[in-house]
Design a protein around this motif. Structure first.
Motif, PDB file in Angstrom:
ATOM      1  N   GLN A  50       0.824  -1.209   0.000  1.00 25.36           N
ATOM      2  CA  GLN A  50       0.000   0.000   0.000  1.00 25.36           C
ATOM      3  C   GLN A  50       0.855   1.255   0.000  1.00 25.36           C
ATOM      4  O   GLN A  50       0.528   2.242  -0.668  1.00 25.36           O
ATOM      5  CB  GLN A  50      -0.938  -0.004   1.220  1.00 25.36           C
ATOM      6  CG  GLN A  50      -2.011  -1.077   1.171  1.00 25.36           C
ATOM      7  CD  GLN A  50      -1.593  -2.318   1.952  1.00 25.36           C
ATOM      8  OE1 GLN A  50      -0.431  -2.736   1.885  1.00 25.36           O
ATOM      9  NE2 GLN A  50      -2.529  -2.905   2.681  1.00 25.36           N
ATOM     10  N   VAL A  51       1.953   1.221   0.751  1.00 31.91           N
ATOM     11  CA  VAL A  51       2.863   2.373   0.765  1.00 31.91           C
ATOM     12  C   VAL A  51       3.405   2.636  -0.633  1.00 31.91           C
ATOM     13  O   VAL A  51       3.450   3.777  -1.108  1.00 31.91           O
ATOM     14  CB  VAL A  51       4.023   2.152   1.765  1.00 31.91           C
ATOM     15  CG1 VAL A  51       5.100   3.215   1.596  1.00 31.91           C
ATOM     16  CG2 VAL A  51       3.502   2.154   3.192  1.00 31.91           C
ATOM     17  N   SER A  60       2.249   6.159  -2.529  1.00 30.76           N
ATOM     18  CA  SER A  60       3.302   7.173  -2.696  1.00 30.76           C
ATOM     19  C   SER A  60       3.830   7.209  -4.122  1.00 30.76           C
ATOM     20  O   SER A  60       4.287   8.254  -4.593  1.00 30.76           O
ATOM     21  CB  SER A  60       4.458   6.909  -1.727  1.00 30.76           C
ATOM     22  OG  SER A  60       5.094   5.676  -2.015  1.00 30.76           O
ATOM     23  N   HIS A  61       3.800   6.086  -4.808  1.00 31.53           N
ATOM     24  CA  HIS A  61       4.319   5.885  -6.175  1.00 31.53           C
ATOM     25  C   HIS A  61       5.634   6.616  -6.437  1.00 31.53           C
ATOM     26  O   HIS A  61       5.837   7.223  -7.469  1.00 31.53           O
ATOM     27  CB  HIS A  61       3.262   6.213  -7.233  1.00 31.53           C
ATOM     28  CG  HIS A  61       2.626   7.576  -7.135  1.00 31.53           C
ATOM     29  ND1 HIS A  61       3.185   8.695  -7.699  1.00 31.53           N
ATOM     30  CD2 HIS A  61       1.471   7.971  -6.551  1.00 31.53           C
ATOM     31  CE1 HIS A  61       2.408   9.735  -7.472  1.00 31.53           C
ATOM     32  NE2 HIS A  61       1.368   9.334  -6.780  1.00 31.53           N
ATOM     33  N   THR A  62       6.543   6.558  -5.442  1.00 34.22           N
ATOM     34  CA  THR A  62       7.841   7.227  -5.565  1.00 34.22           C
ATOM     35  C   THR A  62       8.933   6.301  -6.101  1.00 34.22           C
ATOM     36  O   THR A  62      10.043   6.752  -6.393  1.00 34.22           O
ATOM     37  CB  THR A  62       8.299   7.768  -4.199  1.00 34.22           C
ATOM     38  OG1 THR A  62       8.468   6.660  -3.291  1.00 34.22           O
ATOM     39  CG2 THR A  62       7.286   8.747  -3.630  1.00 34.22           C
ATOM     40  N   GLY A  63       8.646   4.988  -6.178  1.00 30.86           N
ATOM     41  CA  GLY A  63       9.627   4.051  -6.717  1.00 30.86           C
ATOM     42  C   GLY A  63      10.668   3.582  -5.724  1.00 30.86           C
ATOM     43  O   GLY A  63      11.565   2.820  -6.079  1.00 30.86           O
ATOM     44  N   GLN A  64      10.552   4.010  -4.461  1.00 29.92           N
ATOM     45  CA  GLN A  64      11.484   3.534  -3.438  1.00 29.92           C
ATOM     46  C   GLN A  64      10.800   3.517  -2.090  1.00 29.92           C
ATOM     47  O   GLN A  64       9.764   4.152  -1.883  1.00 29.92           O
ATOM     48  CB  GLN A  64      12.754   4.375  -3.413  1.00 29.92           C
ATOM     49  CG  GLN A  64      12.569   5.862  -3.252  1.00 29.92           C
ATOM     50  CD  GLN A  64      13.909   6.590  -3.316  1.00 29.92           C
ATOM     51  OE1 GLN A  64      14.882   6.242  -2.637  1.00 29.92           O
ATOM     52  NE2 GLN A  64      13.973   7.634  -4.157  1.00 29.92           N
ATOM     53  N   ILE A  65      11.397   2.763  -1.147  1.00 31.20           N
ATOM     54  CA  ILE A  65      10.791   2.592   0.166  1.00 31.20           C
ATOM     55  C   ILE A  65      11.884   2.352   1.202  1.00 31.20           C
ATOM     56  O   ILE A  65      12.934   1.768   0.895  1.00 31.20           O
ATOM     57  CB  ILE A  65       9.781   1.418   0.131  1.00 31.20           C
ATOM     58  CG1 ILE A  65       8.907   1.392   1.384  1.00 31.20           C
ATOM     59  CG2 ILE A  65      10.496   0.093  -0.079  1.00 31.20           C
ATOM     60  CD1 ILE A  65       7.724   0.414   1.261  1.00 31.20           C
ATOM     61  N   HIS A  66      11.653   2.836   2.429  1.00 29.53           N
ATOM     62  CA  HIS A  66      12.609   2.724   3.532  1.00 29.53           C
ATOM     63  C   HIS A  66      11.959   1.913   4.646  1.00 29.53           C
ATOM     64  O   HIS A  66      10.809   2.156   5.012  1.00 29.53           O
ATOM     65  CB  HIS A  66      12.965   4.126   4.032  1.00 29.53           C
ATOM     66  CG  HIS A  66      13.740   4.155   5.305  1.00 29.53           C
ATOM     67  ND1 HIS A  66      15.115   4.346   5.342  1.00 29.53           N
ATOM     68  CD2 HIS A  66      13.363   4.063   6.608  1.00 29.53           C
ATOM     69  CE1 HIS A  66      15.529   4.364   6.596  1.00 29.53           C
ATOM     70  NE2 HIS A  66      14.476   4.189   7.389  1.00 29.53           N
TER      71      HIS A  66
END
Length: 261
Positions: A192-193, A197-203
């Motif tokens: 879901q994140v 966010s559809h930013t192409g990266q995740i932390h």
């Protein structure tokens, strides 16, 4: 894994870095004391991690917990730490500076960007404590910051609600600064994140509490909290990475229901 998704794992030790690489992370944020939200790691920890993993490593520069309005002495030490990490092969540095009123400290941010000598600069979740995320993002862009780590602002109770805001910021400013969603990413919400966010990266951290029994014979109060420390959990990380690997933006099964404004 979906190759369009870059995964950054927050690590607190050399062993955490090895675990992150084992389960397919793309980048490491190296810290000390994850239980405090992450502090500056030792140079020795970084150098050993650099030997053991091939992933890019960005080092946290944070001398204490609590807020982000540091004394001049603390700030100068932070600059020294940043230069030492960069000179010894760090791929970037992670930091955050606020004024007493909670606004971005522009001067200190610019000086830290200069200390990075062209390597990546990441403004951490101090960003979420500012009142106006869009104005704060504009300041970071002006300062030359590479990326901002955020859950969408402190006004939201969880990252899923904040990600709607992140998606809006990414659409408007994503060609000028990277937006990295993070803070509360778990196996049950990772997809879901990514979608919101559809930013192409995740932390993510994938942390858990572990027990060191070596001093247990001194404790007679019945509590085990003093024996616990926080580290990356292989079990948690494997679960989250599985969700990210199977995420597809065009998969209708990963559609989520948003909470109305």
């Amino acid at each position: 894994m979906n190759k369009s998704t870059l995964v950054e794992v927050c690590c607190g030790s050399v062993n955490d870095c090895i675990t992150a690489q084992k389960y397919g992370a793309d980048r490491i944020e190296l810290n000390h004391a994850l239980e405090l939200g992450g502090l500056t790691p030792s140079l020795g920890t970084f150098l050993e991690a650099r030997k053991k993993v091939s992933l890019p490593i960005c080092c946290m520069i944070r001398p204490r917990g609590a807020g982000f309005d540091y004394t001049e002495e603390q700030f100068e030490a932070m600059l020294t730490d940043a230069r030492l990490f960069i000179e010894n092969g760090a791929d970037g540095i992670v930091f955050g500076f606020l004024n007493a009123d909670g606004t971005i400290n522009r001067n200190r941010t610019m000086r830290m960007v200069q200390a990075a000598q062209g390597k990546e600069t990441v403004f951490h979740k101090a960003f979420d404590s500012t009142d106006d995320l869009e104005e704060s993002l504009k300041i970071l862009i002006e300062c030359g910051v590479t990326r901002v780590l955020t859950s969408g602002g402190a006004v939201y109770p969880d990252i899923l609600q904040g990600c709607r805001k992140l998606g809006q910021l990414f659409d408007q400013y994503g060609d000028r600064i990277q937006i990295l969603p993070g803070g509360g990413v778990r196996e049950f919400n990772a997809q879901q994140v990514l979608r919101l966010s559809h930013t192409g990266q995740i932390h993510l951290t994938a942390k858990d509490s572990f027990v060191d029994e070596s001093t247990g014979h001194y404790h007679f109060t019945g509590t085990r909290s003093s024996l616990e420390y926080v580290a990356t959990s292989e079990i948690n990380l494997e679960k989250i990475m599985h969700q990210i690997r199977t995420y597809r933006e065009d998969d209708p099964q990963s559609v989520v229901t948003l909470i109305p404004d």
